[in-house]
Enzyme design. Structure first.
Site, PDB file in Angstrom:
ATOM      1  N   GLN A   1     -94.708  24.636  -3.673  1.00 44.91           N
ATOM      2  CA  GLN A   1     -95.004  23.421  -2.673  1.00 44.91           C
ATOM      3  C   GLN A   1     -94.870  24.083  -1.287  1.00 44.91           C
ATOM      4  OE1 GLN A   1     -95.615  20.396  -3.543  1.00 44.91           O
ATOM      5  NE2 GLN A   1     -95.592  21.103  -5.780  1.00 44.91           N
TER       6      GLN A   1
ATOM      7  N   ASN B   1     -78.077  30.134  -5.048  1.00 42.06           N
ATOM      8  CA  ASN B   1     -77.999  29.441  -6.262  1.00 42.06           C
ATOM      9  C   ASN B   1     -76.681  29.967  -6.723  1.00 42.06           C
ATOM     10  OD1 ASN B   1     -80.471  28.603  -6.184  1.00 42.06           O
ATOM     11  ND2 ASN B   1     -81.262  30.714  -7.162  1.00 42.06           N
TER      12      ASN B   1
ATOM     13  N   CYS C   1     -53.893  24.223 -11.482  1.00 45.47           N
ATOM     14  CA  CYS C   1     -53.670  25.806 -10.940  1.00 45.47           C
ATOM     15  C   CYS C   1     -52.167  26.350 -11.655  1.00 45.47           C
ATOM     16  CB  CYS C   1     -53.487  26.024  -9.490  1.00 45.47           C
ATOM     17  SG  CYS C   1     -52.778  27.573  -8.883  1.00 45.47           S
TER      18      CYS C   1
ATOM     19  N   HIS D   1     -73.278  30.199  -1.689  1.00 46.20           N
ATOM     20  CA  HIS D   1     -72.842  28.816  -2.007  1.00 46.20           C
ATOM     21  C   HIS D   1     -72.026  29.178  -3.134  1.00 46.20           C
ATOM     22  CE1 HIS D   1     -76.640  26.758  -0.280  1.00 46.20           C
ATOM     23  NE2 HIS D   1     -75.685  27.283   0.744  1.00 46.20           N
TER      24      HIS D   1
ATOM     25  N   ARG E   1     -73.719  21.473 -16.129  1.00 45.08           N
ATOM     26  CA  ARG E   1     -74.518  22.417 -15.486  1.00 45.08           C
ATOM     27  C   ARG E   1     -74.236  23.885 -15.912  1.00 45.08           C
ATOM     28  NH1 ARG E   1     -74.147  21.714  -9.332  1.00 45.08           N
ATOM     29  NH2 ARG E   1     -75.776  23.577  -9.207  1.00 45.08           N
TER      30      ARG E   1
HETATM   31  C1  BV8 Z   1     -71.928  23.801   6.453  1.00 44.13           C
HETATM   32  C2  BV8 Z   1     -73.479  24.762  -4.094  1.00 44.13           C
HETATM   33  C3  BV8 Z   1     -70.722  23.642   8.464  1.00 44.13           C
HETATM   34  C4  BV8 Z   1     -73.135  23.535  -4.862  1.00 44.13           C
HETATM   35  C5  BV8 Z   1     -75.014  23.708  -2.414  1.00 44.13           C
HETATM   36  C6  BV8 Z   1     -77.388  21.318  10.098  1.00 44.13           C
HETATM   37  C7  BV8 Z   1     -78.610  20.360   9.989  1.00 44.13           C
HETATM   38  C8  BV8 Z   1     -78.488  19.112   8.854  1.00 44.13           C
HETATM   39  C9  BV8 Z   1     -77.338  19.063   7.992  1.00 44.13           C
HETATM   40  C10 BV8 Z   1     -76.298  20.146   8.229  1.00 44.13           C
HETATM   41  C11 BV8 Z   1     -76.491  20.985   9.070  1.00 44.13           C
HETATM   42  N1  BV8 Z   1     -75.191  21.842   8.873  1.00 44.13           N
HETATM   43  C12 BV8 Z   1     -74.495  21.279   7.910  1.00 44.13           C
HETATM   44  C13 BV8 Z   1     -75.295  20.338   7.433  1.00 44.13           C
HETATM   45  C14 BV8 Z   1     -74.884  19.445   6.197  1.00 44.13           C
HETATM   46  C15 BV8 Z   1     -75.218  20.089   4.976  1.00 44.13           C
HETATM   47  C16 BV8 Z   1     -76.872  20.090   4.558  1.00 44.13           C
HETATM   48  O1  BV8 Z   1     -77.453  21.153   4.987  1.00 44.13           O
HETATM   49  N2  BV8 Z   1     -77.314  19.043   4.360  1.00 44.13           N
HETATM   50  C17 BV8 Z   1     -78.656  18.777   3.892  1.00 44.13           C
HETATM   51  C18 BV8 Z   1     -78.591  17.944   2.517  1.00 44.13           C
HETATM   52  C19 BV8 Z   1     -79.182  18.273   5.119  1.00 44.13           C
HETATM   53  N3  BV8 Z   1     -74.817  21.643   4.801  1.00 44.13           N
HETATM   54  C20 BV8 Z   1     -73.679  22.022   4.516  1.00 44.13           C
HETATM   55  O2  BV8 Z   1     -72.812  20.957   4.383  1.00 44.13           O
HETATM   56  C21 BV8 Z   1     -73.182  23.256   4.616  1.00 44.13           C
HETATM   57  N4  BV8 Z   1     -71.901  23.658   5.140  1.00 44.13           N
HETATM   58  O3  BV8 Z   1     -72.968  23.798   7.001  1.00 44.13           O
HETATM   59  O4  BV8 Z   1     -70.779  23.852   7.028  1.00 44.13           O
HETATM   60  C22 BV8 Z   1     -70.562  22.254   8.681  1.00 44.13           C
HETATM   61  C23 BV8 Z   1     -69.742  21.213   7.780  1.00 44.13           C
HETATM   62  C24 BV8 Z   1     -69.752  20.050   7.907  1.00 44.13           C
HETATM   63  C25 BV8 Z   1     -70.848  19.481   8.908  1.00 44.13           C
HETATM   64  C26 BV8 Z   1     -71.531  20.171   9.785  1.00 44.13           C
HETATM   65  C27 BV8 Z   1     -71.695  21.578   9.625  1.00 44.13           C
HETATM   66  C28 BV8 Z   1     -72.863  23.656   2.916  1.00 44.13           C
HETATM   67  C29 BV8 Z   1     -74.171  23.574   1.950  1.00 44.13           C
HETATM   68  C30 BV8 Z   1     -73.892  24.321   0.810  1.00 44.13           C
HETATM   69  C31 BV8 Z   1     -73.893  22.911  -0.251  1.00 44.13           C
HETATM   70  N5  BV8 Z   1     -74.003  23.521  -1.781  1.00 44.13           N
HETATM   71  N6  BV8 Z   1     -74.775  24.257  -3.651  1.00 44.13           N
HETATM   72  C32 BV8 Z   1     -73.877  23.220  -6.180  1.00 44.13           C
HETATM   73  O5  BV8 Z   1     -74.847  23.853  -6.605  1.00 44.13           O
HETATM   74  O6  BV8 Z   1     -73.375  22.200  -6.938  1.00 44.13           O
HETATM   75  S1  BV8 Z   1     -76.514  23.338  -1.895  1.00 44.13           S
HETATM   76  C33 BV8 Z   1     -77.456  23.239  -3.238  1.00 44.13           C
HETATM   77  O7  BV8 Z   1     -78.606  22.520  -2.797  1.00 44.13           O
HETATM   78  C34 BV8 Z   1     -78.144  24.473  -3.504  1.00 44.13           C
HETATM   79  O8  BV8 Z   1     -77.224  25.629  -3.653  1.00 44.13           O
HETATM   80  C35 BV8 Z   1     -79.360  24.765  -2.835  1.00 44.13           C
HETATM   81  O9  BV8 Z   1     -78.827  25.299  -1.661  1.00 44.13           O
HETATM   82  C36 BV8 Z   1     -79.799  23.264  -2.379  1.00 44.13           C
HETATM   83  C37 BV8 Z   1     -81.057  22.954  -2.970  1.00 44.13           C
HETATM   84  O10 BV8 Z   1     -81.793  23.768  -2.228  1.00 44.13           O
HETATM   85  P1  BV8 Z   1     -82.918  24.689  -2.925  1.00 44.13           P
HETATM   86  O11 BV8 Z   1     -82.283  25.978  -3.489  1.00 44.13           O
HETATM   87  O12 BV8 Z   1     -83.965  24.801  -2.173  1.00 44.13           O
HETATM   88  O13 BV8 Z   1     -83.574  23.785  -4.332  1.00 44.13           O
HETATM   89  P2  BV8 Z   1     -84.513  22.649  -3.818  1.00 44.13           P
HETATM   90  O14 BV8 Z   1     -84.364  21.629  -5.390  1.00 44.13           O
HETATM   91  O15 BV8 Z   1     -84.263  21.996  -2.621  1.00 44.13           O
HETATM   92  O16 BV8 Z   1     -85.935  23.278  -4.078  1.00 44.13           O
HETATM   93  C38 BV8 Z   1     -86.316  24.051  -4.956  1.00 44.13           C
HETATM   94  C39 BV8 Z   1     -87.669  24.725  -4.259  1.00 44.13           C
HETATM   95  O17 BV8 Z   1     -88.292  25.483  -5.439  1.00 44.13           O
HETATM   96  C40 BV8 Z   1     -88.796  23.614  -4.107  1.00 44.13           C
HETATM   97  O18 BV8 Z   1     -89.323  24.054  -3.050  1.00 44.13           O
HETATM   98  C41 BV8 Z   1     -89.682  23.837  -5.162  1.00 44.13           C
HETATM   99  O19 BV8 Z   1     -90.987  23.748  -4.895  1.00 44.13           O
HETATM  100  C42 BV8 Z   1     -89.683  25.226  -5.386  1.00 44.13           C
HETATM  101  N7  BV8 Z   1     -89.856  25.901  -6.982  1.00 44.13           N
HETATM  102  C43 BV8 Z   1     -89.830  25.015  -8.095  1.00 44.13           C
HETATM  103  N8  BV8 Z   1     -90.337  25.901  -9.134  1.00 44.13           N
HETATM  104  C44 BV8 Z   1     -90.632  27.085  -8.561  1.00 44.13           C
HETATM  105  C45 BV8 Z   1     -90.357  27.070  -7.171  1.00 44.13           C
HETATM  106  N9  BV8 Z   1     -90.574  28.142  -6.284  1.00 44.13           N
HETATM  107  C46 BV8 Z   1     -91.115  29.276  -6.887  1.00 44.13           C
HETATM  108  N10 BV8 Z   1     -91.271  29.560  -8.339  1.00 44.13           N
HETATM  109  C47 BV8 Z   1     -91.218  28.408  -8.905  1.00 44.13           C
HETATM  110  N11 BV8 Z   1     -91.282  28.536 -10.361  1.00 44.13           N
END
Ligand code: BV8
Length: 251
Positions: free
Chosen positions: A220, A107, A152, A124, A75
């Site tokens: 979307q 990002n 490390c 993130h 990546r």
């Molecule tokens: C945490 C780094 C406390 C790594 C990433 C509450 C409810 C439900 C779940 C949870 C919750 N709290 C915690 C969770 C669990 C989890 C979570 O949210 N899971 C999801 C899957 C349900 N969250 C966590 O674990 C977070 N920690 O809350 O700590 C905790 C801990 C444990 C248990 C409970 C609480 C940490 C989350 C961070 C994860 N790390 N990234 C890496 O990158 O390798 S997340 C990673 O995925 C990205 O950084 C990004 O955030 C995410 C993807 O999301 P998007 O950026 O939205 O991208 P996506 O592909 O989804 O969408 C792209 C969009 O762009 C689309 O809509 C598309 O239509 C649009 N698009 C496309 N082209 C264009 C466009 N828009 C405009 N212009 C274009 N040209």
């Protein structure tokens, strides 16, 4: 395919011209036009068989550090070959025009900083940095050593990408800055995010609760779309320069 023309409503122009505080949340979509696949897009090549949500976890790293480091190295090479697109540059211009501006990004590609944005909260982390995997060691390095699974130099533990994995806490300073900026803005732009990952997904709702107007840019619709005062379904790299031009007469 000819892109549909972008009309910037006069209400939006007035709103941004008079706004003293603007907060932006970006997701993978803003880097799509830079050639970086979003999380929603299927992974390509060797990685098509893996689910990013499974790989971006501490469990995956503990179980198979080489696999996880190889994925991030792949990546990172994509990111190294990518450049900021007009959407990134437009946000850097808007930052210069607004008194209080914060750009929160999900990002890890560093493209906002590369495009000149300064008020950036990397919720993130950043794929260009590695850090020690030991909780007791604060070592970080901003380049990747050649070894497949580097250790490390201070404590001997494995180095890992300096990003936040699923199941890990967001760094408290970054989360507090993001919450403050979301709760204290007049306009909140949500750009290129599917609004699935927490706690980032809750930030626009914090802004709405505090009385902000939301602008969403995403081809979307998302759960946030019905709450947006203005919604653009064209790509961010086309919409943001149009908004900048219409509001501040800039190219
Ligand atoms: C945490 C780094 C406390 C790594 C990433 C509450 C409810 C439900 C779940 C949870 C919750 N709290 C915690 C969770 C669990 C989890 C979570 O949210 N899971 C999801 C899957 C349900 N969250 C966590 O674990 C977070 N920690 O809350 O700590 C905790 C801990 C444990 C248990 C409970 C609480 C940490 C989350 C961070 C994860 N790390 N990234 C890496 O990158 O390798 S997340 C990673 O995925 C990205 O950084 C990004 O955030 C995410 C993807 O999301 P998007 O950026 O939205 O991208 P996506 O592909 O989804 O969408 C792209 C969009 O762009 C689309 O809509 C598309 O239509 C649009 N698009 C496309 N082209 C264009 C466009 N828009 C405009 N212009 C274009 N040209």
């Amino acid at each position: 395919m000819q892109a549909s023309p972008i009309t910037v409503p006069s209400g939006l122009i007035d709103m941004l011209r008079t706004a003293r505080s603007v907060t932006v949340l970006t997701g993978a979509g803003i880097s799509a036009e830079s050639g970086i696949p979003t999380f929603r897009d299927s992974q390509t090549g060797l990685w098509a068989q893996y689910d990013p949500h499974q790989l971006a976890t501490p469990e995956a790293f503990a179980h198979n550090p080489k696999l996880v480091m190889d994925w991030y190295r792949w990546r990172r090479e994509l990111v190294e070959r990518a450049a900021p697109n007009p959407g990134h540059y437009a946000l850097a211009q808007i930052e210069q025009r607004v008194d209080r501006f914060t750009l929160i990004t999900q990002n890890v590609d560093g493209l906002h900083t590369q495009a000149g944005s300064r008020r950036v909260v990397e919720l993130h982390g950043n794929i260009h940095r590695l850090r020690c995997s030991s909780a007791r060691c604060a070592y970080t390095v901003d380049h990747w050593p050649d070894e497949e699974t580097p250790h490390c130099p201070q404590c001997g533990a494995l180095l890992r990408p300096d990003v936040v994995w699923f199941g890990e806490m967001i760094p408290p300073g970054a989360l507090q800055a993001a919450l403050n900026a979301s709760r204290n803005c007049q306009v909140f732009l949500s750009i290129g995010t599917s609004g699935v990952v927490e706690p980032a997904a809750s930030l626009p709702y914090e802004a709405l609760r505090a009385g902000a107007s939301v602008i969403e840019i995403n081809p979307q619709p998302t759960p946030l779309s019905i709450f947006a005062k203005y919604y653009f379904s064209q790509p961010a790299g086309q919409v943001l320069p149009e908004i900048t031009r219409a509001v501040w007469d800039e190219v």
